[in-house]
Scaffold this active site. Structure first.
Site, PDB file in Angstrom:
ATOM      1  N   GLN A   1       0.651  -1.316   0.026  1.00 58.45           N
ATOM      2  CA  GLN A   1      -0.058   0.189  -0.090  1.00 58.45           C
ATOM      3  C   GLN A   1       0.893   1.344   0.227  1.00 58.45           C
ATOM      4  O   GLN A   1       0.435   2.433  -0.574  1.00 58.45           O
ATOM      5  CB  GLN A   1      -1.054   0.199   1.230  1.00 58.45           C
ATOM      6  CG  GLN A   1      -0.175   0.175   2.406  1.00 58.45           C
ATOM      7  CD  GLN A   1      -0.945   0.133   3.834  1.00 58.45           C
ATOM      8  OE1 GLN A   1      -2.147   0.089   3.694  1.00 58.45           O
ATOM      9  NE2 GLN A   1      -0.587   0.083   4.880  1.00 58.45           N
TER      10      GLN A   1
ATOM     11  N   ARG B   1      15.975  -1.325  12.193  1.00 65.96           N
ATOM     12  CA  ARG B   1      14.786  -2.012  11.586  1.00 65.96           C
ATOM     13  C   ARG B   1      14.987  -1.679   9.914  1.00 65.96           C
ATOM     14  O   ARG B   1      14.708  -2.382   9.153  1.00 65.96           O
ATOM     15  CB  ARG B   1      13.390  -1.540  11.995  1.00 65.96           C
ATOM     16  CG  ARG B   1      12.135  -2.117  11.345  1.00 65.96           C
ATOM     17  CD  ARG B   1      11.070  -1.567  11.864  1.00 65.96           C
ATOM     18  NE  ARG B   1      10.569  -2.242  12.953  1.00 65.96           N
ATOM     19  CZ  ARG B   1       9.708  -3.255  13.108  1.00 65.96           C
ATOM     20  NH1 ARG B   1       9.125  -3.632  12.035  1.00 65.96           N
ATOM     21  NH2 ARG B   1       9.703  -3.898  14.246  1.00 65.96           N
TER      22      ARG B   1
ATOM     23  N   TYR C   1      19.338  -0.710  23.639  1.00 67.51           N
ATOM     24  CA  TYR C   1      20.631  -1.492  23.002  1.00 67.51           C
ATOM     25  C   TYR C   1      20.969  -0.470  21.615  1.00 67.51           C
ATOM     26  O   TYR C   1      20.219   0.414  21.174  1.00 67.51           O
ATOM     27  CB  TYR C   1      20.147  -2.765  22.385  1.00 67.51           C
ATOM     28  CG  TYR C   1      19.105  -2.886  21.630  1.00 67.51           C
ATOM     29  CD1 TYR C   1      19.103  -2.767  20.107  1.00 67.51           C
ATOM     30  CD2 TYR C   1      17.862  -3.436  22.125  1.00 67.51           C
ATOM     31  CE1 TYR C   1      18.033  -3.231  19.514  1.00 67.51           C
ATOM     32  CE2 TYR C   1      16.665  -3.791  21.113  1.00 67.51           C
ATOM     33  CZ  TYR C   1      16.614  -3.594  19.665  1.00 67.51           C
ATOM     34  OH  TYR C   1      15.742  -3.754  19.187  1.00 67.51           O
TER      35      TYR C   1
ATOM     36  N   ASP D   1       2.300 -11.171  11.219  1.00 71.22           N
ATOM     37  CA  ASP D   1       1.450 -10.257  12.280  1.00 71.22           C
ATOM     38  C   ASP D   1       0.018 -10.328  11.723  1.00 71.22           C
ATOM     39  O   ASP D   1      -0.845 -10.297  12.522  1.00 71.22           O
ATOM     40  CB  ASP D   1       1.930  -8.875  12.264  1.00 71.22           C
ATOM     41  CG  ASP D   1       2.987  -8.364  13.184  1.00 71.22           C
ATOM     42  OD1 ASP D   1       3.362  -9.317  13.800  1.00 71.22           O
ATOM     43  OD2 ASP D   1       3.302  -7.219  13.475  1.00 71.22           O
TER      44      ASP D   1
END
Ligand code: FAD
Length: 376
Positions: A33, A106, A212, A291
């Site tokens: 999307q 990420r 971290y 997910d």
């Protein structure tokens, strides 16, 4: 292989599935999307079970070069800093599990996964609206704006607000936990008086924070919290908050934590919801992944890891069964119990606090685990 697969969602699970599918010779198109890839300011832990999958996609060297290798995942009391439990990682974890435990940005993980997919495979600006039969064995995907595409099978990797899940199983009513996760990444040079040298979870009475480094040289830091906030229920990567809110939330914490949160120039906020394990993930030639079918709290750092495991198992099942519906049933049967266990364990927010056995989680090998026969 003359089967055409549509993957909905170019997130971590969708890209991994597309990477494995193209390597296995399937014709695959990913419909996403978004207008393009964005570098979301967040860290991500990649445990050995995830790294084994990323290795099979040829990404291990690239990720090792980008990531920080924490010697431990330490669990400390928020106020005194006393050690409560220590998961020993670094070389020990690698020797034990045959793959490293890395923590990284990420965006670096996402970019690496993109590189595992041929460039013409991802179609941006395609927001799935519906799926319907097209003839006796094909499926038509309809997108916002009126465009459409056809495929023999559809993999719904469209995340926590999955449209494919809604089409298959109806709308979902998740339970808001009354808690939020604040998160951000920023240069570690901004922190005064402390150097972050490992992955640490600091446990307060009703809240925690995980801190971290996310780069190999520890030049960039990440924090993610879980804090009570019953008035905020927006579950989105883009929602922001004032970083002072995090400073206030961590007021009673150890000076190292306070120095880290005080240094962050900005922060984001994600409402934490709970969802029960699903009993089924698909119907015929449509199936869910990541997910979309097993969203979980981030407390064990396993949402993306289990999505990667899904991708590897799913494509192994497809290589073993010519009919996509049979392959999807075998995939679901192989994965349901494991992901339910992780989902329910994550919910308790106890992982690592008292050390404990990690081998059932980090020792799982999605590339070799026996595939279950199709059927529930
Ligand atoms: P996503 O990565 O969310 O991708 C879904 C994609 O689908 C998106 O690109 C979206 O734009 C697209 N999409 C959605 N709807 C449509 C539609 N209708 N049409 C087309 N495209 C669509 N996991 C770990 O393993 N380790 C960690 O350390 C960790 N830390 C976390 C920290 C926080 C604060 C949170 C909230 C989660 C964390 N997770 C972690 C979990 C992890 O982020 C998710 O489990 C993972 O991103 C799921 O991957 P996915 O591919 O299923 O979905």
């Amino acid at each position: 292989m003359d089967i055409e697969i549509a993957v909905v969602g170019a997130g971590i699970g969708g890209l991994a599935a597309a990477g494995f599918l193209s390597r296995a010779g399937f014709r695959v198109t990913v419909y996403e999307q978004a207008r393009g890839f964005e570098r979301v300011g967040a860290g991500i832990q990649m445990s050995p079970n995830a790294m084994r999958v990323l290795r099979a996609l040829g990404l291990e060297d690239r990720l090792r070069a980008a990531a920080f290798t924490p010697p431990t995942w330490s669990h400390r009391a928020a106020d005194t800093g006393d050690l409560l439990g220590d998961l020993v990682l670094g070389a020990d974890a690698e020797e034990r599990f045959g793959a490293p435990y890395l923590v990284l940005h990420r965006g670096d993980l996402h970019q690496a996964l993109q590189s595992a997919v041929p460039p013409d495979v991802v179609r941006f600006r395609h927001r799935l609206a519906g799926i319907e039969p097209a003839g006796s064995s094909r499926l038509r995907l309809r997108f916002d704006g009126g465009t459409a595409a056809e495929a023999d099978a559809v993999i719904g990797a469209d995340g926590v607000h999955s449209r494919v899940r809604e089409l298959l199983l109806g709308p979902e009513r998740p339970r808001f936990t009354g808690r939020v996760a604040h998160r951000t990444t920023f240069p570690s040079s901004l922190v005064r008086g402390f150097t972050v040298t490992t992955n640490t979870k600091w446990w307060g009475a009703d809240r925690h924070i995980v801190i971290y480094p996310v780069t190999a040289n520890a030049g960039e830091l990440y924090y993610v919290t879980s804090v009570p906030d019953p008035a905020w229920d927006t579950e989105s990567w883009s929602a922001r908050c004032d970083p002072v809110e995090v400073v206030e939330a961590m007021a009673g914490f150890h000076p190292e934590v306070r120095a880290v949160v005080a240094a962050a120039p900005e922060a984001h906020k994600w409402a934490l919801f709970e969802r029960d394990p699903l009993e089924r993930w698909g119907e015929g030639a449509v199936v869910l992944l990541g997910d979309a079918c097993h969203p979980m709290t981030p407390y064990m750092a396993q949402g993306a890891a289990t999505s990667l495991e899904d991708a590897a198992v799913l494509v192994r099942a497809m290589a073993g069964h010519a009919d996509p519906a049979t392959a999807f049933a075998a995939y679901e049967a192989t994965r349901l119990d494991r992901t339910a266990r992780v989902q329910l364990t994550s919910r308790t927010n106890t992982w690592g606090r008292a050390g404990g056995d990690t081998s059932w989680l980090y020792g799982y090998d999605a590339l070799t685990v026996p595939l279950a026969p199709p059927g529930r």
